[in-house]
Design a protein around this motif. Structure first.
Motif, PDB file in Angstrom:
ATOM      1  N   PRO A 170       6.192  -1.711  -5.588  1.00  0.00           N
ATOM      2  CA  PRO A 170       7.572  -2.077  -5.927  1.00  0.00           C
ATOM      3  C   PRO A 170       8.625  -1.396  -5.046  1.00  0.00           C
ATOM      4  O   PRO A 170       9.641  -2.025  -4.700  1.00  0.00           O
ATOM      5  CB  PRO A 170       7.733  -1.613  -7.374  1.00  0.00           C
ATOM      6  N   ALA A 171       8.397  -0.133  -4.671  1.00  0.00           N
ATOM      7  CA  ALA A 171       9.388   0.590  -3.864  1.00  0.00           C
ATOM      8  C   ALA A 171       9.474  -0.009  -2.466  1.00  0.00           C
ATOM      9  O   ALA A 171      10.567  -0.356  -1.977  1.00  0.00           O
ATOM     10  CB  ALA A 171       9.018   2.072  -3.788  1.00  0.00           C
ATOM     11  N   GLY A 172       8.315  -0.162  -1.821  1.00  0.00           N
ATOM     12  CA  GLY A 172       8.290  -0.649  -0.438  1.00  0.00           C
ATOM     13  C   GLY A 172       8.752  -2.098  -0.332  1.00  0.00           C
ATOM     14  O   GLY A 172       9.519  -2.451   0.574  1.00  0.00           O
ATOM     15  N   ILE A 222       3.791  -2.445   5.910  1.00  0.00           N
ATOM     16  CA  ILE A 222       2.364  -2.213   6.184  1.00  0.00           C
ATOM     17  C   ILE A 222       1.649  -1.811   4.894  1.00  0.00           C
ATOM     18  O   ILE A 222       2.059  -0.858   4.211  1.00  0.00           O
ATOM     19  CB  ILE A 222       2.183  -1.093   7.243  1.00  0.00           C
ATOM     20  N   GLU A 223       0.576  -2.532   4.563  1.00  0.00           N
ATOM     21  CA  GLU A 223      -0.165  -2.289   3.318  1.00  0.00           C
ATOM     22  C   GLU A 223      -1.639  -2.086   3.639  1.00  0.00           C
ATOM     23  O   GLU A 223      -2.232  -2.871   4.369  1.00  0.00           O
ATOM     24  CB  GLU A 223       0.050  -3.474   2.367  1.00  0.00           C
ATOM     25  N   ARG A 224      -2.234  -1.049   3.023  1.00  0.00           N
ATOM     26  CA  ARG A 224      -3.647  -0.773   3.321  1.00  0.00           C
ATOM     27  C   ARG A 224      -4.587  -1.717   2.560  1.00  0.00           C
ATOM     28  O   ARG A 224      -5.716  -1.949   2.969  1.00  0.00           O
ATOM     29  CB  ARG A 224      -3.985   0.676   3.007  1.00  0.00           C
ATOM     30  N   GLY A 225      -4.121  -2.263   1.434  1.00  0.00           N
ATOM     31  CA  GLY A 225      -4.973  -3.131   0.611  1.00  0.00           C
ATOM     32  C   GLY A 225      -5.169  -4.493   1.244  1.00  0.00           C
ATOM     33  O   GLY A 225      -4.461  -4.881   2.183  1.00  0.00           O
ATOM     34  N   MET A 237      -0.885  -0.541 -13.097  1.00  0.00           N
ATOM     35  CA  MET A 237       0.233  -0.249 -14.006  1.00  0.00           C
ATOM     36  C   MET A 237      -0.143  -0.777 -15.373  1.00  0.00           C
ATOM     37  O   MET A 237      -0.916  -1.727 -15.470  1.00  0.00           O
ATOM     38  CB  MET A 237       1.480  -0.955 -13.478  1.00  0.00           C
ATOM     39  N   GLY A 238       0.439  -0.234 -16.449  1.00  0.00           N
ATOM     40  CA  GLY A 238       0.067  -0.653 -17.798  1.00  0.00           C
ATOM     41  C   GLY A 238       0.101  -2.143 -18.049  1.00  0.00           C
ATOM     42  O   GLY A 238      -0.884  -2.725 -18.478  1.00  0.00           O
ATOM     43  N   GLY A 239       1.113  -2.922 -17.773  1.00  0.00           N
ATOM     44  CA  GLY A 239       2.321  -2.402 -17.244  1.00  0.00           C
ATOM     45  C   GLY A 239       3.540  -3.180 -17.717  1.00  0.00           C
ATOM     46  O   GLY A 239       3.532  -4.392 -17.841  1.00  0.00           O
ATOM     47  N   VAL A 240       4.552  -2.390 -17.961  1.00  0.00           N
ATOM     48  CA  VAL A 240       5.831  -2.976 -18.357  1.00  0.00           C
ATOM     49  C   VAL A 240       6.751  -3.052 -17.154  1.00  0.00           C
ATOM     50  O   VAL A 240       7.018  -2.044 -16.507  1.00  0.00           O
ATOM     51  CB  VAL A 240       6.481  -2.131 -19.474  1.00  0.00           C
ATOM     52  N   LEU A 241       7.222  -4.252 -16.870  1.00  0.00           N
ATOM     53  CA  LEU A 241       8.177  -4.451 -15.780  1.00  0.00           C
ATOM     54  C   LEU A 241       9.565  -4.576 -16.400  1.00  0.00           C
ATOM     55  O   LEU A 241       9.762  -5.395 -17.305  1.00  0.00           O
ATOM     56  CB  LEU A 241       7.827  -5.730 -15.011  1.00  0.00           C
ATOM     57  N   LEU A 248       0.665  -8.052 -14.592  1.00  0.00           N
ATOM     58  CA  LEU A 248      -0.552  -7.558 -13.933  1.00  0.00           C
ATOM     59  C   LEU A 248      -0.172  -7.408 -12.466  1.00  0.00           C
ATOM     60  O   LEU A 248       0.246  -8.381 -11.819  1.00  0.00           O
ATOM     61  CB  LEU A 248      -1.699  -8.557 -14.131  1.00  0.00           C
ATOM     62  N   ARG A 249      -0.281  -6.200 -11.975  1.00  0.00           N
ATOM     63  CA  ARG A 249       0.263  -5.893 -10.653  1.00  0.00           C
ATOM     64  C   ARG A 249      -0.410  -6.679  -9.527  1.00  0.00           C
ATOM     65  O   ARG A 249       0.238  -7.002  -8.526  1.00  0.00           O
ATOM     66  CB  ARG A 249       0.173  -4.385 -10.398  1.00  0.00           C
ATOM     67  N   ALA A 250      -1.705  -6.959  -9.669  1.00  0.00           N
ATOM     68  CA  ALA A 250      -2.391  -7.673  -8.591  1.00  0.00           C
ATOM     69  C   ALA A 250      -1.710  -9.024  -8.336  1.00  0.00           C
ATOM     70  O   ALA A 250      -1.613  -9.472  -7.193  1.00  0.00           O
ATOM     71  CB  ALA A 250      -3.855  -7.874  -8.951  1.00  0.00           C
ATOM     72  N   GLY A 284      10.100   5.868  -4.261  1.00  0.00           N
ATOM     73  CA  GLY A 284       9.126   5.551  -5.312  1.00  0.00           C
ATOM     74  C   GLY A 284       8.254   6.734  -5.713  1.00  0.00           C
ATOM     75  O   GLY A 284       8.681   7.885  -5.717  1.00  0.00           O
ATOM     76  N   ASP A 285       7.007   6.416  -6.075  1.00  0.00           N
ATOM     77  CA  ASP A 285       6.071   7.463  -6.517  1.00  0.00           C
ATOM     78  C   ASP A 285       5.890   8.552  -5.462  1.00  0.00           C
ATOM     79  O   ASP A 285       5.618   9.706  -5.793  1.00  0.00           O
ATOM     80  CB  ASP A 285       4.687   6.850  -6.801  1.00  0.00           C
ATOM     81  N   ALA A 286       6.012   8.188  -4.192  1.00  0.00           N
ATOM     82  CA  ALA A 286       5.858   9.172  -3.117  1.00  0.00           C
ATOM     83  C   ALA A 286       6.918  10.265  -3.239  1.00  0.00           C
ATOM     84  O   ALA A 286       6.723  11.389  -2.798  1.00  0.00           O
ATOM     85  CB  ALA A 286       5.950   8.481  -1.756  1.00  0.00           C
ATOM     86  N   GLY A 327       8.539   3.793 -14.141  1.00  0.00           N
ATOM     87  CA  GLY A 327       8.181   4.173 -12.774  1.00  0.00           C
ATOM     88  C   GLY A 327       8.505   3.038 -11.821  1.00  0.00           C
ATOM     89  O   GLY A 327       9.175   3.235 -10.803  1.00  0.00           O
ATOM     90  N   SER A 328       8.093   1.821 -12.184  1.00  0.00           N
ATOM     91  CA  SER A 328       8.299   0.682 -11.288  1.00  0.00           C
ATOM     92  C   SER A 328       9.788   0.428 -11.082  1.00  0.00           C
ATOM     93  O   SER A 328      10.221   0.077  -9.980  1.00  0.00           O
ATOM     94  CB  SER A 328       7.626  -0.569 -11.856  1.00  0.00           C
ATOM     95  N   ASN A 329      10.583   0.614 -12.132  1.00  0.00           N
ATOM     96  CA  ASN A 329      12.030   0.374 -12.004  1.00  0.00           C
ATOM     97  C   ASN A 329      12.680   1.422 -11.103  1.00  0.00           C
ATOM     98  O   ASN A 329      13.547   1.114 -10.279  1.00  0.00           O
ATOM     99  CB  ASN A 329      12.693   0.346 -13.388  1.00  0.00           C
TER     100      ASN A 329
END
Ligand code: FAD
Length: 431
Positions: free
Chosen positions: A14-16, A33-36, A45-49, A105-107, A302-304, A315-317
């Motif tokens: 989300p940050a990038g 650039i993404e490693r995945g 994420m749980g996840g709540v957006l 679902l983040r994926a 972000g998380d970094a 966190g995502s927000n």
């Protein structure tokens, strides 16, 4: 592919993506650039957006984004071994557009979000690991990747590489995080029929519910469990500080199995089939653990940058807001051609002046306090449940007698003083 861009963004979370989206939309030449294998493939994420921050970036995004359910109810459970004290809020105003928050679902979501950045002109490169920043005369001028033609240059590099950013660490922005600064969360996605989910959680179609679970979900260790409804799956998980796992010698997957088999939780997931198993770190050190977040030619988001509000599971927000503030600062820097630390420090100032900095400051001592004094989760939650059980059991004794018994069960005068002191301390770190 030109080897010089205006901006390199490392990490398509989300940050990038927010940063790359905003820059590309403003006409900046940006590479993400993404490693995945694809954005979201490595993300958990749980996840709540949270709608507000995403809506600020792409207004009306919820009309087309791959979301699970709008959340209409948030429940909280205080667990003991065989009991649960439950409270929450359900509001049908959250079932209407523009909604409040969504389960995701983040994926799926990250992939969609990154495609929007690409549509604005950002160049997305997957399956590429950034190995290090290229530094010249004390200034970050690019990155070295694991590709054969691996060096890419830019005026600014944005590090959005998530929790425990190795790139920020290489630059000396932070040391190895301590076990009490990082939580480990494990979760499963469980397949369950849509109609059963709606029936079991008392929901209409296209309505969702979240349950945050405290106390015995983590066997009294500081942390939380969660159970969220998706379209035709449930997300169930548990996260605790690494220090708690080490101290109690518990393996994270044992904790997840414990939650899934807890008599208060098991009926919710009955008949479901495991679809996916995920584990990820969460930066929970808060304000005191924030690393250096700007340098010459470099910004951390972000998380970094440890931007997680563990108390409110946000966190995502924060990641999105930091990405946008970084992009705005870079646009300012581009106008002057000055990418020095001094100039980019506008990002840090804007961030600390936003809800992100203010909330991190508000709870700056909370995680450390509850980690240091484990009685809140270990002792006081069971006490509350016992008191509720006493009060709600009709056994012929008067309510006054029940109150007296609850008061007596709390313990000696010294014990009561200790609890009163702890309540005041808790209020101080949360106020
Ligand atoms: P990330 O989403 O971690 O993205 C970082 C990206 O960088 C990844 O795609 C990664 O593959 C990539 N990357 C890393 N290193 C490199 C490299 N060297 N080269 C190239 N790419 C790299 N937040 C909420 O708001 N609501 C919730 O309900 C919630 N629940 C959570 C539940 C769990 C179990 C967990 C683990 C977290 C939860 N969070 C929640 C927190 C939230 O997921 C994070 O705060 C958010 O994802 C941070 O976004 P980010 O973009 O900074 O980092």
């Amino acid at each position: 592919m030109p080897d010089k861009f205006d901006v390199i963004v490392v990490g398509a979370g989300p940050a990038g993506i927010s940063c790359a989206y905003h820059l590309a939309k403003s006409g900046v030449n940006v590479i993400l650039i993404e490693r995945g294998e694809y954005p979201g493939s490595k993300n958990v994420m749980g996840g709540v957006l949270y709608r507000k921050m995403m809506d600020d970036i792409i207004p009306g995004f919820y009309k087309e984004a791959p979301l699970e359910r709008p959340i209409v109810e948030q429940r909280f459970m205080m667990l003991d071994k065989e009991s649960a004290l439950t409270f929450g809020y359900k509001g049908l105003e959250w079932a209407e557009e523009p909604y409040n928050n969504f389960t995701v679902l983040r994926a799926k979501f990250d992939q969609w979000f990154a495609s929007k950045a690409e549509a604005e002109g950002a160049l997305l490169i997957n399956e590429t690991v950034v190995l290090e920043c290229i530094v010249e005369d004390g200034r970050v001028i690019g990155v070295r990747t694991d590709r054969p033609d691996g060096e890419i240059y830019a005026d600014v590099v944005v590090l959005a590489d998530g929790v425990n950013s190795l790139l920020a660490k290489q630059l000396g922005f932070h040391k190895e995080f301590k076990p009490n600064e990082v939580a480990l969360a494990t979760m499963e996605i469980l397949k369950l029929d849509k109609a059963i989910i709606e029936d079991r959680f008392n929901l209409e179609p296209n309505q969702g519910c979240t349950i945050e679970i405290f106390g015995d979900a983590t066997k009294g260790i500081l942390g939380t469990g969660f159970l969220y409804t998706n379209k035709d799956t449930l997300s169930i998980g548990v996260g605790t500080l690494l220090s708690g796992l080490i101290k109690h010698k518990i393996k994270p997957y044992e904790l997840l199995e414990y939650v899934k088999n807890h008599p208060m939780i098991k009926p919710y997931i009955k008949g479901s089939e495991p679809q996916e198993y995920l584990a990820h770190l969460i930066p929970e050190g808060g304000y005191h653990s924030m690393p250096k977040i700007v340098g010459n030619g470099v910004i951390v988001v972000g998380d970094a940058a440890q931007l997680v509000n563990a108390i409110h599971r946000e966190g995502s927000n924060m990641a999105m807001t930091s990405g946008i503030l970084a992009a705005e600062t870079i646009l300012l820097a581009k106008m002057t051609g000055d990418y020095s630390e001094n100039m980019l420090d506008h990002y840090r100032m804007k961030l600390m002046d936003s809800f992100v900095g203010k909330d991190l400051k508000k709870y700056k001592d909370a995680t450390h306090h509850f980690d240091k004094f484990p009685q809140y989760f270990e002792k006081y939650i069971p006490l509350m449940n016992q008191a509720a059980s006493q009060m709600f059991t009709v056994d012929g004794s008067s309510k006054k007698e029940k109150q007296n018994k609850i008061w007596k069960d709390i313990g000696s005068a010294g014990e009561k003083m200790k609890i009163a002191r702890d309540l005041v301390r808790a209020w101080r770190v949360m106020k």
